[in-house]
Design a protein around this motif. Structure first.
Motif, PDB file in Angstrom:
ATOM      1  N   ASN A   1      13.838  51.893  55.550  1.00 49.31           N
ATOM      2  CA  ASN A   1      14.582  50.722  56.010  1.00 49.31           C
ATOM      3  C   ASN A   1      16.071  50.935  55.797  1.00 49.31           C
ATOM      4  O   ASN A   1      16.494  51.796  55.002  1.00 49.31           O
ATOM      5  CB  ASN A   1      14.152  49.455  55.257  1.00 49.31           C
ATOM      6  N   ALA A   2      16.856  50.135  56.501  1.00 47.26           N
ATOM      7  CA  ALA A   2      18.293  50.107  56.255  1.00 47.26           C
ATOM      8  C   ALA A   2      18.569  49.470  54.898  1.00 47.26           C
ATOM      9  O   ALA A   2      17.876  48.546  54.479  1.00 47.26           O
ATOM     10  CB  ALA A   2      19.010  49.340  57.363  1.00 47.26           C
ATOM     11  N   VAL A   3      19.568  49.971  54.210  1.00 46.14           N
ATOM     12  CA  VAL A   3      19.914  49.514  52.869  1.00 46.14           C
ATOM     13  C   VAL A   3      21.245  48.784  52.932  1.00 46.14           C
ATOM     14  O   VAL A   3      22.203  49.255  53.568  1.00 46.14           O
ATOM     15  CB  VAL A   3      19.988  50.694  51.882  1.00 46.14           C
ATOM     16  N   ARG A   4      21.319  47.624  52.265  1.00 45.61           N
ATOM     17  CA  ARG A   4      22.536  46.828  52.220  1.00 45.61           C
ATOM     18  C   ARG A   4      23.109  46.849  50.810  1.00 45.61           C
ATOM     19  O   ARG A   4      22.365  46.866  49.828  1.00 45.61           O
ATOM     20  CB  ARG A   4      22.259  45.387  52.662  1.00 45.61           C
ATOM     21  N   ILE A   5      24.424  46.850  50.750  1.00 40.65           N
ATOM     22  CA  ILE A   5      25.115  46.973  49.469  1.00 40.65           C
ATOM     23  C   ILE A   5      26.179  45.900  49.354  1.00 40.65           C
ATOM     24  O   ILE A   5      26.725  45.425  50.362  1.00 40.65           O
ATOM     25  CB  ILE A   5      25.753  48.383  49.322  1.00 40.65           C
ATOM     26  N   CYS A   6      26.463  45.499  48.113  1.00 42.62           N
ATOM     27  CA  CYS A   6      27.553  44.580  47.800  1.00 42.62           C
ATOM     28  C   CYS A   6      28.233  45.065  46.533  1.00 42.62           C
ATOM     29  O   CYS A   6      27.564  45.377  45.541  1.00 42.62           O
ATOM     30  CB  CYS A   6      27.038  43.152  47.604  1.00 42.62           C
ATOM     31  N   THR A   7      29.551  45.166  46.582  1.00 44.81           N
ATOM     32  CA  THR A   7      30.334  45.508  45.393  1.00 44.81           C
ATOM     33  C   THR A   7      31.194  44.325  45.013  1.00 44.81           C
ATOM     34  O   THR A   7      31.694  43.592  45.867  1.00 44.81           O
ATOM     35  CB  THR A   7      31.228  46.738  45.650  1.00 44.81           C
ATOM     36  N   PHE A   8      31.366  44.153  43.710  1.00 46.64           N
ATOM     37  CA  PHE A   8      32.058  42.985  43.142  1.00 46.64           C
ATOM     38  C   PHE A   8      33.314  43.489  42.448  1.00 46.64           C
ATOM     39  O   PHE A   8      33.236  44.145  41.412  1.00 46.64           O
ATOM     40  CB  PHE A   8      31.111  42.287  42.161  1.00 46.64           C
ATOM     41  N   SER A   9      34.498  43.205  43.015  1.00 41.66           N
ATOM     42  CA  SER A   9      35.747  43.743  42.480  1.00 41.66           C
ATOM     43  C   SER A   9      36.787  42.635  42.391  1.00 41.66           C
ATOM     44  O   SER A   9      36.961  41.864  43.343  1.00 41.66           O
ATOM     45  CB  SER A   9      36.278  44.870  43.367  1.00 41.66           C
ATOM     46  N   PRO A  10      37.528  42.555  41.274  1.00 37.88           N
ATOM     47  CA  PRO A  10      38.546  41.510  41.134  1.00 37.88           C
ATOM     48  C   PRO A  10      39.899  41.862  41.726  1.00 37.88           C
ATOM     49  O   PRO A  10      40.744  40.981  41.874  1.00 37.88           O
ATOM     50  CB  PRO A  10      38.640  41.342  39.612  1.00 37.88           C
ATOM     51  N   CYS A  11      40.142  43.133  42.065  1.00 38.12           N
ATOM     52  CA  CYS A  11      41.452  43.562  42.546  1.00 38.12           C
ATOM     53  C   CYS A  11      41.330  44.166  43.934  1.00 38.12           C
ATOM     54  O   CYS A  11      40.339  44.843  44.251  1.00 38.12           O
ATOM     55  CB  CYS A  11      42.081  44.582  41.600  1.00 38.12           C
ATOM     56  N   ILE A  12      42.353  43.974  44.744  1.00 39.43           N
ATOM     57  CA  ILE A  12      42.332  44.501  46.101  1.00 39.43           C
ATOM     58  C   ILE A  12      42.465  46.017  46.103  1.00 39.43           C
ATOM     59  O   ILE A  12      42.003  46.688  47.045  1.00 39.43           O
ATOM     60  CB  ILE A  12      43.459  43.839  46.936  1.00 39.43           C
TER      61      ILE A  12
END
Length: 529
Positions: free
Chosen positions: A344-355
Motif C-alpha cells: 500500500n501507499a504509505v503516508r507520513i507526518c512530521t511535527f516541527s516547531p520551526c520553519i
C-alpha cells in the motif's frame, strides 16, 4: 444455521483495556479520572480498602476535599462524588511511632509477636461541601492529566494528524519521539481491531470441524492494528512502557528505546531477525526528522541521496541514478529491510516547531521520492455557545449579568434608590425633631406629646411606602426562579475560549506510493489490456 455451528469460532480474549472498553462502572485495580474542572483532571489507580494500609483506604486529596477510593469504586462513570471527612493525620491502622518507642525501651524483645488483627473498613462521613466527577479514561482525558515528560501532542493536533494519515483499524503506525505517550494512546485506539494473543476456547478443539478450521485460518490471516513507538531517551521509554502495560495496551503497542537516526525502524535486537513493522502510516516528532527519512524507503537510497539529505537544505537535490552505490550510512554490509508496507501507499507526518526544520524535511522528502508534500499549521479555536441573561431581575442568580438591560429598568432602580434615601433622611429628620421637642419640653417641665397622640403611627405609614430593599429583591428573585424556563431566556451568543491547549507547530504531510515492479506492470497489462 444451528445454534452449535458457530460456538467453536469463539476465542478467549485478554482483559480488554479500559481505554477500549471502560464498562459502565469503575472497578478496583483500574484507572479512574477525577475531574475537578474542565481542564483539571487527576488520574488514579483505584484500590480497595483491604489493599491499603489505612482503615479508610487510599485517599485522593484535592483543593475541593478528600475522596477515599472506597467512595469511588463501583460508581457509574460520570457520577458526582461528594467529598468526605477524612483524618489524614491519624488514619493508619497501627502507630509506627509507638512501635518504635517500645522497641527502644526493650519491651518489644520480651513480648511475643501477636498475629495482626483484621481491621474493619471505616466508612468516611460525607463533608458539607466539595465534589468531583468520576470519568472514564480516554486518549482525550489522558492527554490532559498525564505526567509530562516532554511537550505533549494535544487533541486538536493528533485528531487532525490521524485523519490526514487515513488511519483505519488494522493499520500499523510508526511513531518516533514517543515522549509522554499522548499520541501513542490516540493512535492505538484508532488502529485497534482485536487482540493478536486471543486463543480458541477449549470447546472448539474438535478435529474435522470445518467451521472451526476456517475460523482458525481466518484468525491467523487477520491483520491486527499495531503501534510501533520509538524513544531515544531510555528513562522516558521505560516509563512509557510501564504505563502502556498498566493500561492494558501492551498487546497492541511496542515500545523500543533506540536512536532511529542511525538504527532505523525495524523491531528487534538481532539484525538478522529484525521484524519489519510494515507501516501504513508514520508520525515523526523529532528534532531533525530529515535524518530519519533515509530509513523510510522501499529500497536502499544511494550515497548521493543520503549525502544530500544530511547536507544543508539550500543545496540542490542531486540527480539520482540507478547505478549509484548504496549509502555507507546505512551499512551496506547488512541486507536492507524496509519498515514500510510494500502493498500500500504509505503516508507520513512530521511535527516541527520551526520553519527551518520544515525546509530541510521537505528537501529530504523530495530527494527520497515522497509525493504530495503539504505543510499545515493548526490554529485551533473553541467557540462557547450559550445564552446571555441580562437584567435587574437576575440579581443574585448564577450565570447571569445583574445589570440594567433597558433605560426603563435603570431609571426605575434610580427612583427606588432615591426614594429609599429620601424616606431614610425624612425619618432621621423626624426623629431628630422629636428629640429636640422632648428636650425643650423637659426644660419647661411639660410632658411631651405627639400631634396624633401615638408616636408610632407616622413611621409605620412611611415604612409601608418604602421601595423594596436588596434582601427583598433577592428573595423575590429566588421565588420567581421556580416558574422560569432559563433555557429559553436571554440572548444566544458565542465567544472564543482562549485557554484551549494546542501547539503552534508545522505539520508536513507526504505520500510514498507503492513500489511498481515489472511483474506488477505485466499483471496490469494482462488484466486491463
Amino acid at each position: 444455521m444451528a445454534s452449535g455451528e458457530n460456538q467453536n469460532e469463539d476465542f478467549t480474549s485478554p482483559t480488554p483495556s479500559i481505554f477500549f472498553d471502560p464498562g459502565t462502572h469503575s472497578a478496583s485495580g483500574r484507572l479512574g479520572i477525577l475531574q475537578l474542572k474542565r481542564d483539571h483532571l487527576i488520574p488514579t489507580i483505584l484500590s480497595s480498602a483491604t489493599e491499603s494500609e489505612y482503615a479508610e483506604g487510599d485517599v485522593v486529596n484535592t483543593r475541593f476535599g478528600s475522596f477515599p477510593h472506597t467512595t469511588l469504586i463501583g460508581q457509574p462513570w460520570g457520577t458526582q462524588i461528594l467529598a468526605s471527612v477524612v483524618d489524614t493525620g491519624s488514619r493508619a491502622s497501627t502507630s509506627k511511632k509507638r512501635k518504635r518507642d517500645a522497641d527502644d525501651d526493650g519491651e518489644g524483645a520480651h513480648k511475643p509477636k501477636l498475629e495482626p488483627k483484621k481491621r474493619e473498613v471505616v466508612q468516611a462521613a460525607t463533608a458539607s461541601s466539595g465534589f468531583v466527577h468520576l470519568v472514564p479514561p480516554s486518549p482525550e482525558t489522558w492527554t490532559l492529566c498525564l505526567p509530562h515528560r516532554t511537550q505533549v501532542v494535544y487533541t486538536p493536533d493528533y485528531s487532525y494528524i490521524l485523519e490526514r494519515l487515513r488511519v483505519r483499524p488494522g493499520d500499523h503506525i510508526i511513531e518516533a519521539g514517543a515522549g509522554s505517550g499522548s499520541f501513542t494512546h490516540a493512535a492505538v485506539r484508532a488502529v485497534f481491531n482485536g487482540y493478536a494473543s486471543e486463543k480458541p476456547l477449549a470447546n472448539g478443539t474438535q478435529s474435522g470441524n470445518r467451521n472451526y478450521e476456517e475460523a482458525i485460518t481466518k484468525k491467523r490471516s487477520k491483520r491486527y492494528g499495531a503501534v510501533y513507538s520509538f524513544e531515544f531517551h531510555k528513562p522516558r521509554a521505560e516509563q512509557l512502557a510501564a504505563e502502556i502495560k498498566e493500561h492494558g495496551l501492551g498487546d497492541s503497542v511496542t515500545i523500543t528505546n533506540r536512536d532511529v537516526y542511525e538504527e532505523g525502524f525495524c523491531v528487534g535486537s538481532q539484525d538478522d531477525n529484525r521484524k519489519a513493522p510494515d507501516a501504513d502510516a508514520v508520525f515523526l516528532d523529532l528534532p531533525a526528522p530529515w535524518l530519519a527519512l533515509k530509513h523510510l524507503t522501499r529500497s536502499p537510497p544511494s550515497a548521493a541521496v543520503v549525502k544530500a539529505v544530511t547536507a544543508s537544505s539550500e543545496a540542490p537535490s542531486p540527480s539520482v541514478k540507478e547505478d549509484d552505490p548504496p549509502a555507507q550510512a546505512l551499512d551496506s554490509s547488512k541486507p536492507f529491510q524496509s519498515a514500510l508496507n510494500p502493498n500500500n501507499a504509505v503516508r507520513i507526518c512530521t511535527f516541527s516547531p520551526c520553519i527551518e526544520q520544515v525546509t530541510k524535511t521537505v528537501s529530504a522528502m523530495r530527494s527520497l521520492g515522497w509525493l504530495e508534500i503539504d505543510m499545515v499549521e493548526i490554529m485551533s479555536k473553541r467557540l462557547e455557545v450559550r445564552r446571555e441573561r441580562v437584567g435587574l431581575q437576575e440579581e443574585g442568580l448564577r450565570g447571569a449579568n445583574a445589570s440594567a438591560a433597558t433605560v426603563k429598568e435603570a431609571v426605575q432602580r434610580l427612583r427606588d434608590v432615591e426614594g429609599r434615601a429620601k424616606i431614610f433622611h425624612g425619618l432621621q429628620k423626624e426623629k431628630q425633631d422629636e428629640i429636640m421637642r422632648k428636650a425643650e419640653a423637659r426644660k419647661r417641665g411639660v410632658k411631651p406629646q405627639t400631634p396624633n397622640g401615638n408616636d408610632r403611627e407616622t413611621p409605620k405609614a412611611i415604612k409601608d411606602n418604602i421601595p423594596p430593599s436588596k434582601h427583598d429583591r433577592l428573595e423575590r428573585a429566588k421565588k420567581d426562579l421556580e416558574n422560569r424556563d432559563l433555557f429559553k431566556e436571554g440572548r444566544l451568543i458565542h465567544r472564543t475560549e482562549p485557554e484551549l491547549k494546542t501547539h503552534t507547530s508545522y505539520l508536513v504531510f507526504a505520500v510514498l506510493p507503492r513500489q511498481w515492479s515489472k511483474d506488477d506492470e505485466q499483471k496490469a497489462r494482462k488484466k486491463w489490456g
